[in-house]
Design a protein around this motif. Structure first.
Motif, PDB file in Angstrom:
ATOM      1  N   UNK A 297       0.914  -1.263  -0.059  1.00 19.75           N
ATOM      2  CA  UNK A 297       0.147  -0.006   0.011  1.00 19.75           C
ATOM      3  C   UNK A 297       0.954   1.306   0.044  1.00 19.75           C
ATOM      4  N   UNK A 298       0.451   2.376  -0.943  1.00 18.78           N
ATOM      5  CA  UNK A 298       1.119   3.570  -0.757  1.00 18.78           C
ATOM      6  C   UNK A 298       2.130   3.548  -2.130  1.00 18.78           C
ATOM      7  N   UNK A 299       2.411   2.454  -2.699  1.00 21.25           N
ATOM      8  CA  UNK A 299       3.258   2.546  -3.944  1.00 21.25           C
ATOM      9  C   UNK A 299       2.315   2.186  -5.223  1.00 21.25           C
ATOM     10  N   UNK A 300       2.724   2.713  -6.231  1.00 24.09           N
ATOM     11  CA  UNK A 300       1.851   2.677  -7.472  1.00 24.09           C
ATOM     12  C   UNK A 300       2.777   2.523  -8.726  1.00 24.09           C
ATOM     13  N   UNK A 301       2.478   1.356  -9.485  1.00 25.87           N
ATOM     14  CA  UNK A 301       3.069   0.830 -10.462  1.00 25.87           C
ATOM     15  C   UNK A 301       3.327  -0.432 -10.537  1.00 25.87           C
ATOM     16  N   UNK A 302       3.270  -1.069 -11.783  1.00 22.10           N
ATOM     17  CA  UNK A 302       3.341  -2.587 -11.976  1.00 22.10           C
ATOM     18  C   UNK A 302       4.480  -2.975 -12.868  1.00 22.10           C
ATOM     19  N   UNK A 303       5.235  -1.910 -13.350  1.00 24.58           N
ATOM     20  CA  UNK A 303       6.207  -2.230 -14.489  1.00 24.58           C
ATOM     21  C   UNK A 303       7.483  -3.250 -13.662  1.00 24.58           C
ATOM     22  N   UNK A 304       8.176  -3.792 -14.353  1.00 23.13           N
ATOM     23  CA  UNK A 304       9.237  -4.646 -13.726  1.00 23.13           C
ATOM     24  C   UNK A 304      10.340  -3.992 -13.039  1.00 23.13           C
ATOM     25  N   UNK A 305      10.491  -2.724 -13.701  1.00 27.00           N
ATOM     26  CA  UNK A 305      11.430  -1.721 -13.062  1.00 27.00           C
ATOM     27  C   UNK A 305      11.235  -1.433 -11.661  1.00 27.00           C
ATOM     28  N   UNK A 306       9.942  -0.776 -11.750  1.00 22.42           N
ATOM     29  CA  UNK A 306       9.454  -0.358 -10.278  1.00 22.42           C
ATOM     30  C   UNK A 306       9.089  -1.465  -9.446  1.00 22.42           C
ATOM     31  N   UNK A 307       8.837  -2.646  -9.665  1.00 16.51           N
ATOM     32  CA  UNK A 307       8.727  -3.866  -8.804  1.00 16.51           C
ATOM     33  C   UNK A 307      10.063  -4.154  -8.307  1.00 16.51           C
ATOM     34  N   UNK A 308      10.779  -4.175  -9.121  1.00 13.31           N
ATOM     35  CA  UNK A 308      12.112  -4.698  -8.526  1.00 13.31           C
ATOM     36  C   UNK A 308      12.924  -3.713  -7.592  1.00 13.31           C
ATOM     37  N   UNK A 309      12.496  -2.459  -7.542  1.00 15.00           N
ATOM     38  CA  UNK A 309      13.004  -1.619  -6.599  1.00 15.00           C
ATOM     39  C   UNK A 309      12.238  -1.540  -5.438  1.00 15.00           C
ATOM     40  N   UNK A 310      10.869  -1.855  -5.463  1.00 18.40           N
ATOM     41  CA  UNK A 310      10.163  -2.384  -4.389  1.00 18.40           C
ATOM     42  C   UNK A 310      10.670  -3.520  -3.532  1.00 18.40           C
ATOM     43  N   UNK A 311      10.948  -4.578  -4.246  1.00 15.88           N
ATOM     44  CA  UNK A 311      11.433  -5.927  -3.820  1.00 15.88           C
ATOM     45  C   UNK A 311      12.735  -5.541  -3.297  1.00 15.88           C
ATOM     46  N   UNK A 312      13.594  -4.763  -3.745  1.00 18.26           N
ATOM     47  CA  UNK A 312      14.876  -4.468  -3.069  1.00 18.26           C
ATOM     48  C   UNK A 312      14.731  -3.935  -1.590  1.00 18.26           C
ATOM     49  N   UNK A 313      13.892  -2.942  -1.460  1.00 18.10           N
ATOM     50  CA  UNK A 313      13.572  -2.341  -0.510  1.00 18.10           C
ATOM     51  C   UNK A 313      13.051  -3.160   0.421  1.00 18.10           C
ATOM     52  N   UNK A 328      16.777  10.923  -8.824  1.00 13.77           N
ATOM     53  CA  UNK A 328      16.601  12.217  -9.399  1.00 13.77           C
ATOM     54  C   UNK A 328      15.523  12.634  -8.316  1.00 13.77           C
ATOM     55  N   UNK A 329      15.527  14.173  -8.301  1.00 15.37           N
ATOM     56  CA  UNK A 329      14.376  14.676  -7.463  1.00 15.37           C
ATOM     57  C   UNK A 329      12.931  14.435  -7.961  1.00 15.37           C
ATOM     58  N   UNK A 330      12.060  14.383  -7.429  1.00 16.48           N
ATOM     59  CA  UNK A 330      10.621  13.965  -7.599  1.00 16.48           C
ATOM     60  C   UNK A 330      10.478  12.474  -8.098  1.00 16.48           C
ATOM     61  N   UNK A 331      11.543  11.631  -7.843  1.00 22.65           N
ATOM     62  CA  UNK A 331      11.468  10.024  -8.366  1.00 22.65           C
ATOM     63  C   UNK A 331      10.599   9.405  -7.311  1.00 22.65           C
ATOM     64  N   UNK A 332      10.165   9.818  -6.245  1.00 22.83           N
ATOM     65  CA  UNK A 332       9.349   8.917  -5.298  1.00 22.83           C
ATOM     66  C   UNK A 332      10.249   8.160  -4.124  1.00 22.83           C
ATOM     67  N   UNK A 333      11.622   8.753  -3.933  1.00 22.27           N
ATOM     68  CA  UNK A 333      12.353   8.051  -2.949  1.00 22.27           C
ATOM     69  C   UNK A 333      11.663   7.893  -1.438  1.00 22.27           C
ATOM     70  N   UNK A 334      11.462   9.071  -0.812  1.00 17.86           N
ATOM     71  CA  UNK A 334      10.729   9.121   0.139  1.00 17.86           C
ATOM     72  C   UNK A 334       9.466   8.379   0.155  1.00 17.86           C
ATOM     73  N   UNK A 335       8.641   8.521  -0.649  1.00 16.54           N
ATOM     74  CA  UNK A 335       7.350   7.870  -0.450  1.00 16.54           C
ATOM     75  C   UNK A 335       7.403   6.282  -0.498  1.00 16.54           C
ATOM     76  N   UNK A 336       8.433   5.954  -1.219  1.00 17.14           N
ATOM     77  CA  UNK A 336       8.685   4.370  -1.548  1.00 17.14           C
ATOM     78  C   UNK A 336       9.447   3.879  -0.027  1.00 17.14           C
ATOM     79  N   UNK A 337      10.123   4.713   0.606  1.00 11.30           N
ATOM     80  CA  UNK A 337      10.898   4.457   1.921  1.00 11.30           C
ATOM     81  C   UNK A 337       9.755   4.188   2.993  1.00 11.30           C
ATOM     82  N   UNK A 338       8.631   4.971   2.996  1.00 13.13           N
ATOM     83  CA  UNK A 338       7.725   5.254   4.028  1.00 13.13           C
ATOM     84  C   UNK A 338       6.617   3.978   3.784  1.00 13.13           C
TER      85      UNK A 338
END
Length: 563
Positions: A297-313, A328-338
């Motif tokens: 919850x709180x993450x949006x995206x089903x691309x392989x690239x995005x899901x791979x990053x979520x899995x790493x975290x 890069x600024x605005x890429x969603x770093x803080x939102x993903x961590x939270x």
């Protein structure tokens, strides 16, 4: 403003453009740019030509002026002291932009507007202060693309004018063009040679990229489908212009991870481009089982690239491993961590501190949060310096030693280039996760649009297929934050119904892949607005903007404006 005698048609039309641009007839007002790139193709080609010409004209009362494709003066040579003083008095000097829209009819700006050589004699200048001069401008074009590189201008006092000025300017421009051809041939030959060598030795996918060249070998075309090829091509943007070898990974839409090794090609000290060799890195096969990613919850995206990053975290957070999220600024770093941390440890409180906001009290607040049992994220950690950096390092060490906070989890966010982060901080964080820019997972744009609108409480908007496709073509320099601001701008104009292309802000109706200057962005927006006002009528739009039809067609192509 009138003249004693009828003027030539090109000059009359230029006056009309100048009038439409509201150019001051009494005082030129060129814009000044304090940074000039002196290692461009044009500058390298022009330097020896201008050296030779200025030597030939050493005792002549003429000045040789070179500008870029926007009319910014790059170089000024020759001329007697009296001529140079007069040129300085009207800011016809390096760094100043002599575009027609700023100073009116002149040999530089008007040559750019008509895309051809022109002599502007004394009284033919729109601006009164410029009538003391006569100037002949000849455009210089790129031998491959045909695009404008700049203008070679010969300027003298009006009383010294003669028809030879224009012939002289055209000859000089032709000499520069020939040197551009020579350099382009040498650079392309060197790049092609390295590309063929890489193809022979690697036996795998190879790409080559230069200023005007892009090549992909047959193996790459056969191995990757069109969607993966597009992702690879887009990823090369991060290597373009690089002067040092580098290796980077990219997750392709097909699920393959590509290892891309970039090596630059030089001719002397001049960068010709670079060659990229690609190797695929696949996860071990698990029969025909489909990989299922956890829903966070709180993450949006089903691309392989995005899901791979979520899995790493998720992997790091599950082990309470401290980590750095960069990107890069605005890429969603803080939102993903939270989102990921709350998914893994929903019962623990999560505090976020920002050095830019908290200031000198950051260490004390961080200590208080950790001692209260909270986990901690330090946003923009590269801003930690001096005493704050030393104090935070000591705090982290005390947490590691068990003297503070027990089982606390700590993460940092950093910009994509983390060269400024102190080594003393990096030692505490065993893993860095690179959050990809939005342009590397544009297939998530539709889902992000729905999510961002819902979070903003906007439920009545839908996007047409053409509009959504246009959003997925954009480079999104500001990433998800940029997309959010665009959606907010759309919602201010329309609260419900179907969003069409015409409803998008001007910046979203063009697809140029390079970063525009502030002036270029304003020009692009003005063209888009005019085209919208006149229902795509380019002639009417050009007239309203004070441009020729040739210019507006060129600008539409240059900015990738959708019409």
């Amino acid at each position: 403003m009138g003249a004693a005698h009828p003027v030539r048609d090109p000059i009359r039309v230029s006056w009309e453009r100048s009038h439409a641009s509201q150019v001051d007839v009494d005082r030129p007002a060129p814009v000044y740019f304090d940074r000039i790139d002196r290692e461009t193709t044009l500058m390298r080609a022009a330097r020896p030509v201008i050296d030779a010409l200025s030597a030939e004209l050493h005792n002549e009362p003429v000045c040789i002026i070179l500008t870029d494709a926007k009319g910014v003066v790059l170089d000024r040579r020759g001329g007697d002291p009296a001529l140079l003083r007069r040129l300085d008095s009207v800011d016809l000097a390096p760094g100043f932009q002599y575009a027609e829209s700023a100073v009116g009819t002149n040999g530089i700006g008007t040559a750019l507007e008509v895309c051809g050589p022109i002599l502007v004699d004394g009284a033919e200048h729109y601006n009164g202060k410029l009538r003391m001069f006569s100037c002949a401008g000849a455009p210089i074009t790129h031998p491959v693309t045909g695009g404008l590189l700049g203008v070679l201008d010969i300027t003298t006092q009006a009383r010294n004018s003669n028809s030879i000025l224009l012939s002289f300017a055209k000859l000089a421009a032709r000499r520069i063009h020939e040197r551009v051809v020579e350099e382009a041939n040498a650079l392309d030959h060197a790049l092609l040679s390295d590309y063929y060598a890489a193809c022979r030795h690697s036996g795998g996918p190879v790409l080559a990229l230069g200023d005007e060249v892009f090549m992909m070998n047959a193996y790459a075309q056969a191995r990757f489908d069109a969607i993966d090829q597009a992702a690879l091509i887009d990823r090369t943007r991060d290597a373009r212009g690089g002067t040092k070898p580098q290796i980077f990974l990219t997750d392709l839409p097909s699920g393959t991870t590509a290892r891309m090794a970039y090596r630059p090609t030089f001719v002397g000290d001049t960068l010709a481009g670079g060659v990229i060799q690609i190797k695929e890195q696949r996860l071990p096969a698990r029969g025909h089982q489909v990989t299922r990613f956890p829903v966070v919850p709180g993450t949006t995206g089903t691309s392989a690239v995005w899901q791979h990053i979520i899995q790493e975290m998720l992997d790091a957070c599950s082990r309470s491993e401290w980590l750095i999220a960069d990107g890069e600024p605005g890429a969603g770093k803080l939102s993903l961590l939270r989102a990921v941390r709350r998914h893994v440890a929903p019962d623990r409180r999560l505090a976020v501190l920002d050095p830019a906001v908290t200031g000198e009290d950051l260490v004390a607040e961080a200590r208080a949060e950790l001692e209260s049992g909270a986990d901690l994220i330090i946003r923009r950690a590269h801003l930690l310096t001096g005493e704050a950096l030393d104090g935070f390092t000591e705090l982290l060490q005390s947490v590691r030693d068990g003297a503070t906070a027990g089982e606390a989890w700590v993460a940092l966010t950093l910009p994509a280039d983390r060269a400024e982060i102190a080594d003393q901080l990096l030692a505490f964080f065993p893993r860095t996760v690179e959050v990809p820019p939005l342009r590397h997972h544009v297939e998530d744009v539709p889902a992000l649009v729905r999510s961002l609108l819902a979070k903003a409480g906007i439920n009545g908007l839908t996007f047409s297929t053409a509009t959504m496709n246009q959003l997925m073509r954009l480079p999104w320099a500001g990433n998800i934050t940029h997309l959010r601001s665009v959606l907010a701008a759309v919602a201010r104009r329309r609260r419900s119904g179907v969003v069409e292309l015409a409803d998008l802000p001007p910046e979203c109706r063009a697809t140029t892949r390079r970063q525009l200057t502030a002036i270029e962005a304003l020009e692009r927006d003005a063209i888009v607005d005019a085209l919208s006002t006149y229902d795509g009528d380019k002639k009417a739009s050009a007239t309203a903007l004070g441009m020729s039809r040739a210019t507006i067609y060129r600008k539409i192509r240059e900015y990738g404006i959708v019409t």
